[in-house]
Design a protein around this motif. Structure first.
Motif, mmCIF file in Angstrom:
data_model
loop_
_atom_site.group_PDB
_atom_site.id
_atom_site.type_symbol
_atom_site.label_atom_id
_atom_site.label_comp_id
_atom_site.label_asym_id
_atom_site.label_seq_id
_atom_site.Cartn_x
_atom_site.Cartn_y
_atom_site.Cartn_z
ATOM 1 N N GLU A 185 0.859 -1.143 -0.096
ATOM 2 C CA GLU A 185 -0.102 -0.079 -0.051
ATOM 3 C C GLU A 185 0.602 1.226 -0.129
ATOM 4 O O GLU A 185 0.689 2.216 -0.643
ATOM 5 C CB GLU A 185 -0.908 0.050 1.206
ATOM 6 C CG GLU A 185 -1.975 -1.025 1.298
ATOM 7 C CD GLU A 185 -1.517 -2.396 1.711
ATOM 8 O OE1 GLU A 185 -2.416 -3.225 1.745
ATOM 9 O OE2 GLU A 185 -0.348 -2.620 2.079
ATOM 10 N N LEU A 193 -5.945 3.640 0.454
ATOM 11 C CA LEU A 193 -5.211 2.554 0.659
ATOM 12 C C LEU A 193 -4.791 2.111 2.161
ATOM 13 O O LEU A 193 -4.699 1.149 2.688
ATOM 14 C CB LEU A 193 -3.916 2.517 -0.123
ATOM 15 C CG LEU A 193 -4.077 2.637 -1.473
ATOM 16 C CD1 LEU A 193 -2.745 2.553 -2.420
ATOM 17 C CD2 LEU A 193 -4.812 1.298 -2.183
ATOM 18 N N ASN A 194 -4.590 3.213 2.889
ATOM 19 C CA ASN A 194 -4.295 3.151 4.363
ATOM 20 C C ASN A 194 -5.210 3.612 5.412
ATOM 21 O O ASN A 194 -5.249 2.915 6.540
ATOM 22 C CB ASN A 194 -2.938 3.826 4.393
ATOM 23 C CG ASN A 194 -1.769 3.346 3.880
ATOM 24 O OD1 ASN A 194 -1.671 1.961 3.814
ATOM 25 N ND2 ASN A 194 -0.715 4.092 3.549
ATOM 26 N N LYS A 212 -7.916 0.671 5.833
ATOM 27 C CA LYS A 212 -7.071 -0.425 6.542
ATOM 28 C C LYS A 212 -6.825 -0.070 8.045
ATOM 29 O O LYS A 212 -7.213 -1.019 8.829
ATOM 30 C CB LYS A 212 -5.850 -0.432 5.783
ATOM 31 C CG LYS A 212 -5.020 -1.830 6.150
ATOM 32 C CD LYS A 212 -3.808 -1.941 5.519
ATOM 33 C CE LYS A 212 -2.853 -3.129 6.028
ATOM 34 N NZ LYS A 212 -1.543 -3.159 5.255
#
Length: 442
Positions: free
Chosen positions: A377, A429-430, A433
């Motif tokens: 990522e 992306l992060n 998560k």
């Protein structure tokens, strides 16, 4: 005697003047080249004459000194960090400011800077809420893009300046490479003052060589007065939406970078993290100085990384050392003869000296990126952001199908598109998560 020496390592104590002077001059030497060079570059692409170029150098010196005093002494109790930092005209803004100056004129730079400074003051109030958007991964990517965008600037200067009649001549490259060689040697193979002043020493040697080759024009010094009061509004103010929006993004990026500089100062020299009040006050102090500087024609100021490194190495944090350094810069700022001397520096000398600075900026970004785990990522955030930002900037005409303002914002500098892309990709992306990891049981 020992107590006076120890006072250098305490913020509020009063050391002897004989101890203050060398420590203060060391900071001036480390900062002065970085302070004046952005103004010379921006004045060049904005079409300013020698007199106005000298004036811009004066304002850069003057407001670098004023901004440092604001940070050190924290007027009004909330504006300024009360930390041992030097402020100066920032290279981070150079690519964007050169584009604005070339396309819209010098008055548009200072109009956008005034608005951007107000935004920075607001950021100072709410810094804790927006820091989530700029983790080290994003900030490192942005700083790396700043360095990459400055490499062509340095190379063109080394070749003599893109608009010069002898662009790319062997004489220009000789002066540039000799300057670079001195900087490179002193920075990597010397110690103490020579290492800290490597850029200044390189420029002196390069200047002397250029003088012998007949590349130095002393006419600006003859025409400059001995003393001049800098009046507000000389360059004018022009407010245009696209440059304002562009510079606001840069001010936000630099505010996040300032957090890193303040943290490096306190951790490296004071063995602690900066407080929220110090961070908030430091950013507001920078914003206020840039608002006032916009009226007077000063290039935007920011924390100086080379001086942060100097503080971390020496551990000298006394406020009177920084007050003395500020006084030297302010005096130089109101004496046009001093500023005019700096305008005579040939472009190959500037390029040969600053390419090392730009390389350092890039490596700072790489270090910040590598401090994070290089997960799929994270590598995607960095790689895709640079691919879009650098790719679009290097592909002239690729945005011709869009309105002109789109090309001005995103097509003229690697930094803006890289910043927005890095924030967006990191959130996609992060951020989700991390939220998922918090909700899952261990």
């Amino acid at each position: 005697m020992k107590e006076e020496k120890d006072a250098l390592f305490k913020y509020d104590d009063k050391p002897a003047l004989k101890d203050i002077i060398p420590m203060g001059l060391q900071h001036v030497v480390a900062a002065v080249v970085g302070i004046v060079t952005p103004g010379i570059m921006i004045a060049g692409v904005s079409g300013l004459n020698q007199s106005d170029t000298t004036l811009m150098i004066q304002t850069s010196l003057l407001f670098s000194g004023i901004a440092t005093l604001v940070q050190v002494f924290q007027p009004f109790g909330i504006v300024g960090s009360r930390l041992p930092v030097m402020m100066g005209a920032s290279f981070a803004y150079v690519p964007v400011l050169m584009t604005i100056g070339a396309d819209f004129g010098i008055a548009t730079i200072f109009g956008a800077q005034l608005i951007g400074g107000v935004v920075v003051i607001l950021i100072g109030f709410f810094i804790k809420k927006i820091r989530i958007l700029f983790p080290p991964l994003v900030t490192g990517t942005v700083i790396l893009s700043i360095g990459l965008s400055l490499f062509p600037v340095a190379i063109k200067y080394m070749a003599g300046g893109a608009s010069s009649d002898n662009f790319g001549s062997l004489q220009n490259w000789l002066v540039a490479l000799v300057t670079f060689g001195i900087v490179f040697y002193l920075n990597n193979f010397s110690k103490g003052t020579l290492k800290l002043a490597s850029i200044l020493c390189g420029m002196i040697v390069g200047y002397v060589l250029a003088l012998f080759l007949g590349m130095v024009d002393f006419e600006p010094i003859k025409n400059a007065s001995l003393f001049q009061v800098i009046m507000p509004g000389h360059f004018g103010l022009s407010f245009k939406v696209v440059p304002i929006f562009t510079l606001i993004i840069m001010f936000i990026v630099d505010s996040v970078q300032a957090i890193g500089q303040f943290t490096a100062t306190t951790v490296g020299a004071m063995d602690r993290e900066p407080t929220d009040k110090e961070l908030s006050g430091g950013i507001m102090g920078s914003g206020l100085t840039n608002v006032i500087g916009g009226f007077f024609g000063s290039v935007p100021v920011a924390t100086f990384g080379q001086n942060v490194g100097l503080v971390s190495v020496t551990k000298v944090i006394n406020k009177y050392v920084f007050a003395f350094a500020s006084a030297v810069l302010i005096i130089a700022g109101v004496v046009p003869k001093i500023a005019a001397v700096l305008t005579t520096i040939p472009q190959p000398v500037i390029g040969g000296a600053t390419i090392s600075v730009f390389a350092t900026i890039s490596m700072t970004g790489i270090r910040m990126i590598s401090s994070q785990k290089l997960t799929p990522e994270n590598t995607a955030v960095v790689g895709l952001s640079l691919a879009f930002g650098v790719g679009v900037a290097l592909s002239a005409g690729c945005l011709n199908g869009f309105p002109a303002w789109v090309d001005t914002i995103f097509g003229s500098s690697e930094v803006i598109l890289t910043t927005l892309a890095a924030v967006l990709f990191n959130l996609i992306l992060n951020h989700g998560k991390r939220s998922k990891e918090k909700t899952e049981p261990a």
